[in-house]
Design an enzyme around this catalytic site. Structure first.
Site, mmCIF file in Angstrom:
data_model
loop_
_atom_site.group_PDB
_atom_site.id
_atom_site.type_symbol
_atom_site.label_atom_id
_atom_site.label_comp_id
_atom_site.label_asym_id
_atom_site.label_seq_id
_atom_site.Cartn_x
_atom_site.Cartn_y
_atom_site.Cartn_z
ATOM 1 N N GLU A 1 13.000 -59.353 -29.250
ATOM 2 C CA GLU A 1 12.612 -60.615 -29.895
ATOM 3 C C GLU A 1 13.487 -60.902 -31.109
ATOM 4 O O GLU A 1 13.870 -62.056 -31.362
ATOM 5 C CB GLU A 1 11.133 -60.519 -30.305
ATOM 6 C CG GLU A 1 10.577 -61.664 -31.117
ATOM 7 C CD GLU A 1 10.224 -62.877 -30.287
ATOM 8 O OE1 GLU A 1 11.051 -63.273 -29.459
ATOM 9 O OE2 GLU A 1 9.115 -63.434 -30.477
ATOM 10 N N THR B 1 13.429 -72.713 -33.612
ATOM 11 C CA THR B 1 12.531 -71.929 -34.463
ATOM 12 C C THR B 1 13.074 -71.845 -35.890
ATOM 13 O O THR B 1 12.306 -71.915 -36.860
ATOM 14 C CB THR B 1 12.356 -70.521 -33.877
ATOM 15 O OG1 THR B 1 11.825 -70.650 -32.549
ATOM 16 C CG2 THR B 1 11.391 -69.689 -34.707
#
Lengths: 331, 331
Positions: free
Chosen positions: A146, A198
């Site tokens: 991630e 993001t």
């Protein structure tokens, strides 16, 4: 609080497995006020990773589908590759592995796409070599994957890995707490066709917040957690909409948010929140029937905005990622 | 989530009661990270209010004991008087009432002294006139009484009124959520003889906090709530000590805090927090025996600091305030 720490069920001798498939679901991070600390695993959509032993040394990603050509096949630049390499190192395995990644999740949509791939990669390698690690022992690998694209946090990977709704205090296994999932929770999702990177969604957040807002936010999170334990979906919904810090800062990046919330409420939706960093919006619904009406209303909103969108009715996944053996006997 | 909303048990016809006693307990607000939103009712100490019908019109406070002469007998300048007057107005009662207040709680000690008196005053009047209002219907009166000295908040009055551990989202009945109290929770308290006015303890708080600290604080509150539901006292204790906003700002006002925490931990105390605005400190203990050792250690710390202190071993009160009829028949 108990940790989900059992090894993957149905583990078999490592020598018996030639090819496995791992599935890891989309996740909704934040659940309103629980920014960076709450996440929920969805039954669908999900990413699939197929991992097979090969004679060629090292890890190769031989194919990626569903990404529109946007993801790297270099394992060190792909979240599934990074987590897979991490697990191979953990297990001390030098055998060759080839991976195919089928992206079921849209990229950069706020549904934890990078996390799902990272979890599927780690789960696939672990299953291919005999499920020697428990799920929570795979958390480090998933966080590492991630971190390649979304920063070092576990609010997507932890629920994708263990399922249900998770309180994430940090990035290590001992900071992950499963919370109960109320029966009957149905979710209507809409992903409009707008890019919300993001990094941008993080950049718009305030560095500091008023103490009284921080206190209200903590109270809302407390009410979310209490409502999960009591199974009180209306209270859960009210608390989820009580975010006074994150949504106000990000709302301008989410076209249609106010209109979707109003339209969803008109047909019985209980609360609408931004999923993760958006642009996916998630409406809490008390039934499948109402969720179906909500997605119709969502479609109408984006049609009026001339924005394409994808809608979906889904529910929490109690179990998170799963694996299955495709070819049981190593050749 | 269910509200505690039943009328006081044993209610009888208003005409039957001449004199009642109400008892309202000390409370621990905050429980570490839950600043302004969590409160816990203690089995002791408590304040007592005796209310009796009189021929003289209006409300009179005829006696106050245990306050060292520091509290006003003017009902409009006494928290028990203010809440009592509020309930008299709610009930539309013009009969004369005299009240005696026995302070069992030390003033300005962080144990909710003003809240206990406000709750006892309201409960006494309600019982004297036939328990027409439910406990939560008394919340407004109690908040009004509390506001006289400590500001308009319910994190002490709500648990003193309904007992147990309470999540307080606001100051109205519909924002008060009872949380479960783990069985076996024992608390060791120490009140050193130093003045910490609530106004000063509030003035030292930051107006703004870093977003990442606010997120950590919300996570700690979430963990407190989850641990209350699972009854996991070690996790509860760890989460209670995770306050990174309020305690750091107030620690310099609390002599002996670090030493008490260390000494309590050495003899088996699980977590030490400031009770409300202090200076009372509260250590979560897994047994009465360990709590006894903790108060011995607390006494040693303040002896070494040449500070007088009062210690106590207590536990949560599941029921909060209580009333009993002293003279059943009106004369």
């Amino acid at each position: 609080m108990t940790h989900f720490d059992s090894a993957h069920p149905g583990s078999i001798n490592a020598e018996q497995v030639q090819c496995v498939e791992a599935i890891a679901p989309a996740t909704i991070a934040n659940l309103g006020p629980g920014f960076d600390i709450l996440g929920l695993a969805l039954a669908e959509p999900f990413d699939r990773v197929i991992a097979e032993r090969t004679d060629a040394p090292g890890l190769q990603i031989t194919q990626i589908t569903g990404d529109g050509g946007r993801l790297s096949r270099d394992p060190t630049r792909n979240t599934a590759g990074v987590s897979a390499l991490y697990v191979l190192r953990q297990l001390g395995i030098r055998a060759g592995v080839s991976m195919i990644i089928h992206k079921g999740l849209p990229l950069a949509s706020g549904l934890g796409s990078s996390a799902a791939s990272a979890v599927a990669g780690a789960m696939a390698i672990n299953a291919l070599f005999g499920d020697q690690l428990s799920r929570l022992q795979l958390l480090d690998a998933c966080v590492e994957g991630e971190a390649l694209v979304s920063g070092r946090h576990a609010d997507n990977v932890a629920p994708a890995l263990i399922g249900g709704i998770v309180l994430v205090m940090g990035v290590t296994a001992e900071t992950v707490y499963p919370l109960p999932t109320p029966p009957g929770l149905i979710l209507a999702l809409v992903t409009p066709n707008v890019a919300v990177p993001t990094a941008q969604a993080r950049a718009v957040l305030p560095k500091q917040v008023d103490l009284h807002l921080a206190v209200q936010q903590a109270a809302a999170v407390a009410q979310v957690v209490a409502a999960l334990y009591t199974g009180d979906i209306p209270t859960l919904a009210r608390a989820m909409e009580a975010d006074k810090i994150i949504e106000p800062a990000r709302a301008h990046l989410m076209p249609g948010l106010a209109a979707v919330r109003a339209a969803a409420a008109r047909v019985g939706g209980l609360a609408t929140v931004i999923s993760g960093a958006g642009p996916t919006l998630c409406t809490v619904c008390p039934s499948e029937e109402i969720a179906q009406r909500v997605v119709d209303a969502m479609n109408d909103v984006y049609k009026s905005l001339n924005l394409a969108c994808v809608t979906r009715v889904t529910r929490p996944s109690p179990n998170g990622a799963t694996t299955r053996i495709i070819k049981p006997v190593a050749n």
